[in-house]
Scaffold this motif. Structure first.
Motif, mmCIF file in Angstrom:
data_model
loop_
_atom_site.group_PDB
_atom_site.id
_atom_site.type_symbol
_atom_site.label_atom_id
_atom_site.label_comp_id
_atom_site.label_asym_id
_atom_site.label_seq_id
_atom_site.Cartn_x
_atom_site.Cartn_y
_atom_site.Cartn_z
ATOM 1 N N UNK A 47 85.285 69.213 -5.307
ATOM 2 C CA UNK A 47 85.335 68.044 -4.423
ATOM 3 C C UNK A 47 84.279 67.054 -4.889
ATOM 4 N N UNK A 48 84.368 65.829 -4.369
ATOM 5 C CA UNK A 48 83.334 64.845 -4.670
ATOM 6 C C UNK A 48 81.982 65.287 -4.134
ATOM 7 N N UNK A 49 82.002 65.962 -2.986
ATOM 8 C CA UNK A 49 80.754 66.455 -2.392
ATOM 9 C C UNK A 49 80.073 67.467 -3.302
ATOM 10 N N UNK A 50 80.848 68.429 -3.783
ATOM 11 C CA UNK A 50 80.264 69.434 -4.689
ATOM 12 C C UNK A 50 79.809 68.786 -5.997
ATOM 13 N N UNK A 51 80.582 67.819 -6.446
ATOM 14 C CA UNK A 51 80.225 67.121 -7.686
ATOM 15 C C UNK A 51 78.837 66.480 -7.574
ATOM 16 N N UNK A 52 78.615 65.701 -6.500
ATOM 17 C CA UNK A 52 77.311 65.036 -6.333
ATOM 18 C C UNK A 52 76.197 66.054 -6.154
ATOM 19 N N UNK A 53 76.482 67.074 -5.346
ATOM 20 C CA UNK A 53 75.488 68.109 -5.043
ATOM 21 C C UNK A 53 75.032 68.820 -6.313
ATOM 22 N N UNK A 54 75.984 69.305 -7.101
ATOM 23 C CA UNK A 54 75.641 70.092 -8.291
ATOM 24 C C UNK A 54 75.013 69.197 -9.360
ATOM 25 N N UNK A 55 75.582 67.981 -9.542
ATOM 26 C CA UNK A 55 74.995 67.059 -10.537
ATOM 27 C C UNK A 55 73.541 66.765 -10.199
ATOM 28 N N UNK A 56 73.283 66.569 -8.902
ATOM 29 C CA UNK A 56 71.931 66.256 -8.466
ATOM 30 C C UNK A 56 70.955 67.402 -8.706
ATOM 31 N N UNK A 109 92.816 65.413 -5.167
ATOM 32 C CA UNK A 109 91.635 64.600 -5.504
ATOM 33 C C UNK A 109 91.918 63.147 -5.104
ATOM 34 N N UNK A 110 90.976 62.526 -4.427
ATOM 35 C CA UNK A 110 91.173 61.142 -4.019
ATOM 36 C C UNK A 110 90.813 60.214 -5.185
ATOM 37 N N UNK A 111 91.304 58.969 -5.140
ATOM 38 C CA UNK A 111 90.906 58.015 -6.180
ATOM 39 C C UNK A 111 89.388 57.885 -6.275
ATOM 40 N N UNK A 112 88.709 57.921 -5.133
ATOM 41 C CA UNK A 112 87.249 57.818 -5.144
ATOM 42 C C UNK A 112 86.623 59.003 -5.874
ATOM 43 N N UNK A 113 87.144 60.186 -5.602
ATOM 44 C CA UNK A 113 86.588 61.373 -6.269
ATOM 45 C C UNK A 113 86.815 61.315 -7.777
ATOM 46 N N UNK A 151 98.610 62.880 -9.978
ATOM 47 C CA UNK A 151 97.157 62.821 -10.149
ATOM 48 C C UNK A 151 96.787 62.268 -11.528
ATOM 49 N N UNK A 152 97.563 62.675 -12.525
ATOM 50 C CA UNK A 152 97.317 62.185 -13.884
ATOM 51 C C UNK A 152 97.539 60.664 -13.952
ATOM 52 N N UNK A 153 98.598 60.181 -13.294
ATOM 53 C CA UNK A 153 98.869 58.731 -13.278
ATOM 54 C C UNK A 153 97.723 57.987 -12.590
ATOM 55 N N UNK A 154 97.268 58.565 -11.474
ATOM 56 C CA UNK A 154 96.141 57.977 -10.745
ATOM 57 C C UNK A 154 94.929 57.859 -11.670
ATOM 58 N N UNK A 155 94.695 58.908 -12.409
ATOM 59 C CA UNK A 155 93.556 58.941 -13.328
ATOM 60 C C UNK A 155 93.647 57.806 -14.351
ATOM 61 N N UNK A 156 94.855 57.568 -14.878
ATOM 62 C CA UNK A 156 94.999 56.515 -15.899
ATOM 63 C C UNK A 156 94.628 55.138 -15.340
#
Ligand SMILES: *Cc1c(COP(=O)(O)O)cnc(C)c1O
Length: 404
Positions: free
Chosen positions: A71-80, A94-98, A117-122
């Protein structure tokens, strides 16, 4: 409970209870043994959702190749917490924001769950690139397992037929680099069952790639290594698993294999320690009511098992009346919630359990506090303690940066 931990627990005051106690030296030793059992060509990620306690993540960082975040939450937490550790972002919906945040953070891998999701990513790439694994749901028989994420209709990953749509899209999108496939199909597999599944999955994956002239550099076979709550000392057989992986990989000389266990890494290092508030007999059956309950430790309710525990006797009894107790009989250990579902262990034989004794629930290091419904009934939260004997390195040590 090892003596040094028992000593630590003995120093907790009544106000500290209930308490989560994490044994970080034991965790380091365990993950070190896991890494040592795996062949060089296997990369070990830790699935942060099992337990993302900061000190646990830091303790693990020196022994793993990176972290899987979902999730975006785990992403920020672990990166930090461990900024240098390679990350893979997975998970459905996964949301566009994530996705945008993952691109900004430069995560090493994106595990793509669908063509949409892949299209969203592009649409979010800009002048950045992305290294992706396509998550597939194969028509394999995963057998009788605790949780099945694949091998049957499921919201996770894609049917093989849908992978082809993704391949077409990737062929026309140079910013997206296909590195391989992701297949997290089941949870609760023994080493032998995991090996059989990995063997089948890799054979399928290489055949799939060959038929499409797709470059298959890596396969991530997920986590799900079995944790047996009825036998706390019978851990997943990592040496057998590692040796088996080496044999399988010999037949796939160009492939990098990645695994991302969660539960089997951290389950054993955590203890939920509390005390007996009341003991009563109801129609001939003994119930011990404990401080806390499944709003702190939901694992036994979620998995419908008896959480293993040890009784830590406390001989002090300050009251003028007889101390309520159960002796040589089965006892059901419940929490303080006003629901019959608040059961931590059901009809388990005890030699002696008294009001005021402490109870330490083992195997509470994964999917325990962090999956529990903390707000229900508004009881106070537990306190958190870490037994430690080392200054943690905050970087991803020995095995870092191989995931490039
Ligand atoms: C939850 C999860 C894991 C970890 O599973 P465990 O059973 O905790 O080992 C790994 N990969 C993915 C994609 C997951 O969803």
């Amino acid at each position: 409970m090892r003596p040094v931990l028992l000593d630590h627990v003995g120093r907790l005051t009544g106000d500290d209870l209930p308490a989560y106690v994490y044994d970080l030296p034991a965790l380091r030793e365990h993950v070190h043994a896991i890494r040592a059992a795996l062949p060089e060509r296997v990369e070990l990620l830790y699935a942060a959702k099992a337990n993302s306690d900061p000190r646990i993540l830091r303790a693990l960082a020196a022994h793993v190749d990176g972290f899987e975040v979902a999730s975006g939450g785990e992403l920020s937490h672990v990166r930090g917490l461990v900024p240098d550790a390679p990350l893979a972002l997975g998970g459905p919906g996964k949301t566009p924001t994530e996705l945008a945040r993952a691109l900004e953070a430069g995560v090493e891998r994106l595990h793509v769950e669908s063509e949409h999701e892949l299209r969203l990513l592009t649409t979010l790439l800009g002048d950045r690139g992305a290294d992706v694994l396509l998550r597939a749901n194969l028509p394999v028989d995963v057998g009788r397992v605790a949780l099945a994420m694949g091998g049957q209709p499921s919201p996770f990953g894609m049917d093989p037929a849908h992978l082809d749509g993704c391949l077409e899209l990737i062929a026309s999108e140079p910013r997206i680099r296909l590195r391989g496939l992701h297949l997290h199909l089941a949870s609760g597999l023994t080493a032998q069952a995991q090996l059989a599944l990995v063997d089948e999955v890799l054979t399928w994956a290489e055949g799939w790639a060959r038929g499409r002239a797709a470059d298959l550099a890596e396969v991530n076979v997920g986590g799900g290594m079995d944790v047996d709550y009825t036998h706390p000392h019978k851990v997943f057989d990592w040496p057998v698993f590692g040796a088996g992986l080496a044999r399988i990989l010999a037949r796939h000389p160009r492939l990098t294999l990645r695994i991302e266990p969660g539960r089997s890494v951290t389950a054993y290092c955590g203890w939920y320690v509390t005390e007996v508030l009341d003991i009563k007999s109801s129609r001939g059956e003994a119930f011990a009511v404990l401080r806390g309950g499944t709003h702190h430790l939901r694992t036994p309710a979620a998995k419908q098992h008896d959480q293993p525990f040890e009784v830590i006797p406390d001989d002090v009894w300050p009251r003028p009346w007889d101390r309520p107790q159960a002796r040589d009989e089965p006892v059901t250990l419940v929490g303080q919630l006003c629901t019959p579902k608040d059961v931590l262990a059901r009809r388990v034989m005890v030699e002696r359990l008294r009001v005021g004794d402490r109870v330490a629930f083992a195997m509470a290091g994964a999917y325990a506090w962090n999956i529990s419904h903390h707000g229900f009934l508004m009881h106070p939260h537990p306190t958190f303690h870490h037994l430690d004997d080392a200054e943690e390195s905050v970087t991803c040590g020995t095995y870092a940066h191989r995931m490039s």
